[in-house]
Design a protein around this motif. Sequence first.
Motif, PDB file in Angstrom:
ATOM      1  N   PHE A  58      -8.874  32.922 -92.072  1.00  0.00           N
ATOM      2  CA  PHE A  58     -10.033  33.780 -91.809  1.00  0.00           C
ATOM      3  C   PHE A  58     -10.407  33.710 -90.338  1.00  0.00           C
ATOM      4  N   TYR A  59     -10.440  32.499 -89.800  1.00  0.00           N
ATOM      5  CA  TYR A  59     -10.787  32.331 -88.390  1.00  0.00           C
ATOM      6  C   TYR A  59      -9.821  33.099 -87.504  1.00  0.00           C
ATOM      7  N   GLU A  60      -8.537  32.962 -87.761  1.00  0.00           N
ATOM      8  CA  GLU A  60      -7.534  33.613 -86.935  1.00  0.00           C
ATOM      9  C   GLU A  60      -7.643  35.144 -87.021  1.00  0.00           C
ATOM     10  N   THR A  61      -8.141  35.639 -88.139  1.00  0.00           N
ATOM     11  CA  THR A  61      -8.268  37.081 -88.326  1.00  0.00           C
ATOM     12  C   THR A  61      -9.481  37.659 -87.597  1.00  0.00           C
ATOM     13  N   ALA A  63      -9.503  41.405 -96.234  1.00  0.00           N
ATOM     14  CA  ALA A  63      -9.439  42.409 -95.165  1.00  0.00           C
ATOM     15  C   ALA A  63      -9.668  43.825 -95.680  1.00  0.00           C
ATOM     16  N   ASN A  64      -9.353  44.065 -96.944  1.00  0.00           N
ATOM     17  CA  ASN A  64      -9.538  45.401 -97.518  1.00  0.00           C
ATOM     18  C   ASN A  64     -10.998  45.729 -97.795  1.00  0.00           C
ATOM     19  N   PRO A  68     -11.518  33.397 -78.841  1.00  0.00           N
ATOM     20  CA  PRO A  68     -12.661  33.718 -79.684  1.00  0.00           C
ATOM     21  C   PRO A  68     -13.759  34.424 -78.917  1.00  0.00           C
ATOM     22  N   VAL A  69     -14.604  35.124 -79.654  1.00  0.00           N
ATOM     23  CA  VAL A  69     -15.753  35.759 -79.023  1.00  0.00           C
ATOM     24  C   VAL A  69     -16.690  34.704 -78.470  1.00  0.00           C
ATOM     25  N   THR A  70     -17.424  35.041 -77.437  1.00  0.00           N
ATOM     26  CA  THR A  70     -18.398  34.119 -76.853  1.00  0.00           C
ATOM     27  C   THR A  70     -19.808  34.676 -76.949  1.00  0.00           C
ATOM     28  N   SER A  71     -19.967  35.797 -77.642  1.00  0.00           N
ATOM     29  CA  SER A  71     -21.282  36.403 -77.832  1.00  0.00           C
ATOM     30  C   SER A  71     -21.271  37.120 -79.165  1.00  0.00           C
ATOM     31  N   LYS A 108     -15.738  38.688 -84.044  1.00  0.00           N
ATOM     32  CA  LYS A 108     -17.100  38.381 -84.477  1.00  0.00           C
ATOM     33  C   LYS A 108     -17.329  36.872 -84.452  1.00  0.00           C
ATOM     34  N   PRO A 109     -18.593  36.448 -84.247  1.00  0.00           N
ATOM     35  CA  PRO A 109     -18.895  35.042 -84.487  1.00  0.00           C
ATOM     36  C   PRO A 109     -18.660  34.710 -85.956  1.00  0.00           C
ATOM     37  N   ILE A 110     -18.213  33.485 -86.205  1.00  0.00           N
ATOM     38  CA  ILE A 110     -17.836  33.049 -87.541  1.00  0.00           C
ATOM     39  C   ILE A 110     -18.929  32.174 -88.141  1.00  0.00           C
ATOM     40  N   MET A 111     -19.248  32.439 -89.402  1.00  0.00           N
ATOM     41  CA  MET A 111     -20.171  31.611 -90.166  1.00  0.00           C
ATOM     42  C   MET A 111     -19.439  31.074 -91.402  1.00  0.00           C
ATOM     43  N   ILE A 112     -19.540  29.779 -91.631  1.00  0.00           N
ATOM     44  CA  ILE A 112     -19.125  29.213 -92.913  1.00  0.00           C
ATOM     45  C   ILE A 112     -20.364  29.302 -93.794  1.00  0.00           C
TER      46      ILE A 112
END
Length: 331
Positions: A248-251, A218-219, A48-51, A256-260
Motif C-alpha cells: 500500500f505504501y509503495e502504491t 486500487a479499483n 514520498p509526499v512531503t505535504s 498522498k500522506p499515509i495513515m494506518i
Amino acid sequence: MRRRSLLGLPLLAGAAAGCETYRSNDAVPPVVSHPPPSASAPSGSAAPVTSGGGPVPLEPGKVMLGAYVDLKGRSANAGIDLRRRQLGRAERIVHRYYSFTDQLPVSLAYVSSKSTLMISWRGPEYKDVNGGGSDKLIARAAKRMAQRKKPTLMRWAWDMNRDFYKWGGPANNGDTKGYIQAFQRIHRIFREEGADNVAWVWSPNWNSRPDEDWNTYANYYPGDEYVDWAGVSGFAQTQSPGDMFDAFYETYAARKPIMISEVSAVDRGGSTKPDWIASYAEWIKAHPAVGASVWFDTDTHPSSRENWRIDSTAATLAAYKAMSNDPLFAG
C-alpha cells in the motif's frame, strides 16, 4: 455509535476468519529491512509526499498517534482520560464510529483542543447514494461538519474491499465503480455545503476478500482530487508490519500522506504483542510518508474475544508508551 453496532468483524486481517483468540510462542516476524527516512528512496520507488492532508495536514517528521478507545466498564470520556494519564499526552486523533443515518457530532466533550476527531462513517448500498435518494441526509451531515469549524477527518465506508459490510464491493455485485461514484458524490455535496474543514480518508483493508483481481483496493480509489489521506487498516496475526503495509505504501506514498487508520495485533503469548508494537514503530520510522497511526484500543467488541487494548499486559503498555514517547510520535 460504537463500532459494536456495525456489521461484522473486519479485525482479523489474515486468511483466518471468525473471532478466535490466537495464542502461540512463535516469534513475531521481523520487520523487512528498509532504509531510514533520510536515505535515498530505493530503486524503482518514488519519493514520498512531503505535504498534503487537506484541512488536517501532514506534518513532516511527525506522526499523529491516536486511537479508537472503547474500554470495558468506562465511558468514552473516562477511557480517553485514562489513556491521557497513562501516556502523559492527549490522543492526537480521537476515532469514533457512526452509522450513515446517525446525526454526526458538531462537538464532543472528550475531544480536546490538542486532538483531531476522525469519524468512520458507515455507508449504505451504493445505489442508495448514487440514485440521489440520500442527498438530503448527506447535506445535513455536511452542514453539521461545517458547523464544527474544526479540522475533522472523515473516513467514509472503510474496508470496502472486504466482504464484511453492505457498503463493500462484494455486497454490491462487485461494482467498484459504484463505490467510486458514491464517494465522489458525497465529497461533492460536502463541498457544496461548505464543509471545507473535512479531510477525506480513503481506507481499504490491507488484504482483499475475496482475493480476486476485480476486488483489489486500487479499483476503489476515488481519485487524487477526492482523497486527502490514503489510509489502510490491518490487524496482525502472524504478519509483520511490512507484510501488511509495504504494498500500500509503495502504491500511494508518492501521491498522498499515509495513515494506518485501524491497527492492532493478536497476542500470541510471551512477548509477541509488545515485540510487534516495537516492530511497527520501526516500520513507521522507515516510511516517512506515514503521518498518522490510529490504534484499535478496545476490549468490548462483542464478536471478538481478543483484547486489542494497549494495556492488555504491562509489557504491551510499556511497548506502546515507548512508541508514544519517541520524538517522531510525541508531537
